[in-house]
Design a protein around this motif. Sequence first.
Motif, PDB file in Angstrom:
ATOM      1  N   VAL A  83       0.946  -1.140  -0.011  1.00 14.94           N
ATOM      2  CA  VAL A  83       0.006  -0.073   0.060  1.00 14.94           C
ATOM      3  C   VAL A  83       0.927   1.267   0.127  1.00 14.94           C
ATOM      4  O   VAL A  83       1.799   1.409   0.694  1.00 14.94           O
ATOM      5  CB  VAL A  83      -0.915   0.019   1.019  1.00 14.94           C
ATOM      6  CG1 VAL A  83      -2.043   1.235   1.381  1.00 14.94           C
ATOM      7  CG2 VAL A  83      -1.814  -1.125   1.457  1.00 14.94           C
ATOM      8  N   PHE A  84       0.616   2.282  -0.971  1.00 16.27           N
ATOM      9  CA  PHE A  84       1.229   3.398  -1.225  1.00 16.27           C
ATOM     10  C   PHE A  84       0.392   4.415  -1.041  1.00 16.27           C
ATOM     11  O   PHE A  84      -0.944   4.466  -1.168  1.00 16.27           O
ATOM     12  CB  PHE A  84       2.159   3.357  -2.582  1.00 16.27           C
ATOM     13  CG  PHE A  84       3.201   2.422  -2.577  1.00 16.27           C
ATOM     14  CD1 PHE A  84       4.499   2.567  -1.976  1.00 16.27           C
ATOM     15  CD2 PHE A  84       2.928   1.231  -3.334  1.00 16.27           C
ATOM     16  CE1 PHE A  84       5.514   1.515  -2.087  1.00 16.27           C
ATOM     17  CE2 PHE A  84       3.914   0.127  -3.411  1.00 16.27           C
ATOM     18  CZ  PHE A  84       5.176   0.356  -2.690  1.00 16.27           C
ATOM     19  N   PRO A  85       1.019   5.686  -0.767  1.00 17.87           N
ATOM     20  CA  PRO A  85      -0.050   7.004  -0.917  1.00 17.87           C
ATOM     21  C   PRO A  85      -0.538   7.355  -2.436  1.00 17.87           C
ATOM     22  O   PRO A  85      -1.831   7.755  -2.269  1.00 17.87           O
ATOM     23  CB  PRO A  85       0.975   8.256  -0.278  1.00 17.87           C
ATOM     24  CG  PRO A  85       2.306   7.502  -0.638  1.00 17.87           C
ATOM     25  CD  PRO A  85       2.156   6.183  -0.440  1.00 17.87           C
ATOM     26  N   LYS A 119      10.329   2.755  -1.887  1.00 16.90           N
ATOM     27  CA  LYS A 119      10.515   2.108  -0.736  1.00 16.90           C
ATOM     28  C   LYS A 119      10.053   3.024   0.481  1.00 16.90           C
ATOM     29  O   LYS A 119       9.648   2.461   1.681  1.00 16.90           O
ATOM     30  CB  LYS A 119      11.846   1.477  -0.603  1.00 16.90           C
ATOM     31  CG  LYS A 119      11.896   0.253  -1.523  1.00 16.90           C
ATOM     32  CD  LYS A 119      13.188  -0.344  -1.337  1.00 16.90           C
ATOM     33  CE  LYS A 119      13.512  -1.513  -2.327  1.00 16.90           C
ATOM     34  NZ  LYS A 119      14.966  -2.144  -2.195  1.00 16.90           N
ATOM     35  N   ASP A 120      10.611   4.396   0.417  1.00 18.02           N
ATOM     36  CA  ASP A 120      10.488   5.187   1.737  1.00 18.02           C
ATOM     37  C   ASP A 120       8.888   5.551   1.738  1.00 18.02           C
ATOM     38  O   ASP A 120       8.703   6.202   2.866  1.00 18.02           O
ATOM     39  CB  ASP A 120      11.253   6.333   1.441  1.00 18.02           C
ATOM     40  CG  ASP A 120      11.304   7.053   0.255  1.00 18.02           C
ATOM     41  OD1 ASP A 120      10.679   6.572  -0.812  1.00 18.02           O
ATOM     42  OD2 ASP A 120      11.187   8.355   0.138  1.00 18.02           O
ATOM     43  N   MET A 121       8.189   5.060   0.787  1.00 15.38           N
ATOM     44  CA  MET A 121       6.742   5.542   0.850  1.00 15.38           C
ATOM     45  C   MET A 121       5.737   4.346   1.126  1.00 15.38           C
ATOM     46  O   MET A 121       4.736   4.715   1.161  1.00 15.38           O
ATOM     47  CB  MET A 121       6.249   6.252  -0.501  1.00 15.38           C
ATOM     48  CG  MET A 121       6.878   7.653  -0.912  1.00 15.38           C
ATOM     49  SD  MET A 121       6.338   8.808   0.393  1.00 15.38           S
ATOM     50  CE  MET A 121       7.453  10.088   0.068  1.00 15.38           C
ATOM     51  N   SER A 130       2.642  13.745   5.976  1.00 15.32           N
ATOM     52  CA  SER A 130       3.191  14.966   6.291  1.00 15.32           C
ATOM     53  C   SER A 130       4.471  15.277   5.809  1.00 15.32           C
ATOM     54  O   SER A 130       4.567  16.428   5.449  1.00 15.32           O
ATOM     55  CB  SER A 130       3.549  14.625   7.822  1.00 15.32           C
ATOM     56  OG  SER A 130       4.027  15.993   8.571  1.00 15.32           O
ATOM     57  N   ARG A 131       5.310  14.278   5.320  1.00 21.53           N
ATOM     58  CA  ARG A 131       6.602  14.377   4.610  1.00 21.53           C
ATOM     59  C   ARG A 131       6.388  15.038   3.186  1.00 21.53           C
ATOM     60  O   ARG A 131       6.917  15.762   2.863  1.00 21.53           O
ATOM     61  CB  ARG A 131       7.257  13.127   4.612  1.00 21.53           C
ATOM     62  CG  ARG A 131       8.113  12.933   5.756  1.00 21.53           C
ATOM     63  CD  ARG A 131       9.202  11.837   5.797  1.00 21.53           C
ATOM     64  NE  ARG A 131       8.622  10.372   5.749  1.00 21.53           N
ATOM     65  CZ  ARG A 131       8.882   9.188   4.911  1.00 21.53           C
ATOM     66  NH1 ARG A 131       9.596   9.607   3.900  1.00 21.53           N
ATOM     67  NH2 ARG A 131       8.314   8.046   5.120  1.00 21.53           N
ATOM     68  N   ILE A 132       5.138  14.371   2.651  1.00 16.92           N
ATOM     69  CA  ILE A 132       4.912  14.804   1.327  1.00 16.92           C
ATOM     70  C   ILE A 132       4.423  16.230   1.069  1.00 16.92           C
ATOM     71  O   ILE A 132       4.819  16.954   0.400  1.00 16.92           O
ATOM     72  CB  ILE A 132       3.867  13.797   0.657  1.00 16.92           C
ATOM     73  CG1 ILE A 132       4.326  12.419   0.422  1.00 16.92           C
ATOM     74  CG2 ILE A 132       3.214  14.095  -0.592  1.00 16.92           C
ATOM     75  CD1 ILE A 132       3.135  11.298   0.155  1.00 16.92           C
ATOM     76  N   ASN A 133       3.542  16.597   2.155  1.00 19.26           N
ATOM     77  CA  ASN A 133       3.083  17.956   2.325  1.00 19.26           C
ATOM     78  C   ASN A 133       4.169  18.756   2.643  1.00 19.26           C
ATOM     79  O   ASN A 133       4.179  19.942   1.995  1.00 19.26           O
ATOM     80  CB  ASN A 133       1.881  18.137   3.464  1.00 19.26           C
ATOM     81  CG  ASN A 133       0.702  17.449   3.111  1.00 19.26           C
ATOM     82  OD1 ASN A 133       0.359  17.326   1.744  1.00 19.26           O
ATOM     83  ND2 ASN A 133      -0.042  16.901   3.847  1.00 19.26           N
ATOM     84  N   SER A 134       5.203  18.597   3.387  1.00 19.69           N
ATOM     85  CA  SER A 134       6.286  19.432   3.653  1.00 19.69           C
ATOM     86  C   SER A 134       7.115  19.765   2.525  1.00 19.69           C
ATOM     87  O   SER A 134       7.769  20.636   2.426  1.00 19.69           O
ATOM     88  CB  SER A 134       6.910  18.887   5.007  1.00 19.69           C
ATOM     89  OG  SER A 134       7.668  17.773   4.579  1.00 19.69           O
ATOM     90  N   ARG A 135       7.147  18.728   1.866  1.00 25.11           N
ATOM     91  CA  ARG A 135       8.346  18.977   0.607  1.00 25.11           C
ATOM     92  C   ARG A 135       7.632  19.150  -0.880  1.00 25.11           C
ATOM     93  O   ARG A 135       8.466  19.424  -1.748  1.00 25.11           O
ATOM     94  CB  ARG A 135       9.544  17.629   0.482  1.00 25.11           C
ATOM     95  CG  ARG A 135       8.884  16.396   0.161  1.00 25.11           C
ATOM     96  CD  ARG A 135       9.616  15.332   0.300  1.00 25.11           C
ATOM     97  NE  ARG A 135       9.486  14.115  -0.420  1.00 25.11           N
ATOM     98  CZ  ARG A 135       9.995  12.930  -0.229  1.00 25.11           C
ATOM     99  NH1 ARG A 135      11.175  12.854   0.416  1.00 25.11           N
ATOM    100  NH2 ARG A 135       9.302  11.891  -0.718  1.00 25.11           N
TER     101      ARG A 135
END
Length: 395
Positions: free
Chosen positions: A256-258, A265-267, A291-296
């Motif tokens: 399952v990925f976003p 792999k990090d996702m 949160s990481r996706i939104n920040s970058r």
Amino acid sequence: MFQMKEIIFSLTSRCNLKCVMCDIPASRSRELPTGVLFAALEDAAALGASTAVFSGGEPLLRTDIYDLAEFSRDLGMSACLTSNGCLIDEETAGRIADSGVGVVNISLEGDRQVHERLRGPGSYEKALRALRLLRARGVETTIASTVSRYNYSSLEHIVELAGETGATTLKFQPFSRIFVSPGRNCSEFLLGEVEAGIAMETLRGIHKLCGERGISVNPLPYLERIPAYLSRGIGGNAASCRALFSSCPVDASGKVFPCWVLSGKDMLIGDISRTPLREIWGNVRHRDIISRINSRSCGGCLMSCYDANFSRSVAGPSAGFFGQAVSPVRGAALRKLKRKIMFYAAYRGSLRSLLRRLLPSPPRRASAERSIPERKIAEIEKAEEMIKKELKRSK
């Protein structure tokens, strides 16, 4: 925040075709057993998903596809199937209809020459046969096309095919690197500036033509972004993408990925072959990744499989029948009624298929408890009652 609306299964990497713009069959991913998929569907329904999408590879290569579609419907979800159409004969079309699939997306890339250059000899007529057979069985169909240098000048032909075969919807999306092997040179699919200009005018013409013929299609702002995406790599607006919070992609092996684009792999959020979906969706790791996706910022994409890139946009304040401004609540109700009226007016399928789209699916019952004729009568009565209520609200 994490309200699942749809779950998208890539059931298999196997495919009966070798398309130029897709390397998925080369991955040879392991496949999930039926029981694991049933459990994931149950969890998805409990989490609020209203749609289950089955794609591949070619999902019809899995013998349990009809059981999965029927199970989805029994759980109250709409089932959608994405196929190249080549395996759909009269028997298969009947099984698709009987299993309760609401919509089938069939891939078509242009006229015969263009389509078969991309997907192989004989695939054009088989795709058209699939559209006609499904139409005859009352299954709604969508034509899906991947825009690239190979077919940008042949896209208007697809509007004609929709009219001939009874397809109610066209979905366009640009060629994407996510479907080919890492490191592959993709320049053959991209557009030059002159080609992008021609593609822009073609897509604008298609949008206008679809409006005149009552065929649903991607919103014009989305279509107008495709040439820039293929020529300069300019994508959509990631900030407005609802898929990160409402769509759940699951690959053939259960990961399952976003979203399909962010599948490194990090996702990785989780694996339904090891952990139940209900324990994956919305968990701490899921929230941390979002949160990481939104920040970058992910940079945006133009994947038309998501509602954010397909639903009709609403510009400006709502207006009544005579142009006066109306309240937000009433405006929303009027827009909802308008969408339903437009759907009723444009619908080309059978009454049976219409009822399947409009009515909630009943829970599974033993055959002795209620006969098929009784169920159909009850469904028709519910539909009549719903339409009467909508007409009263519009007065």
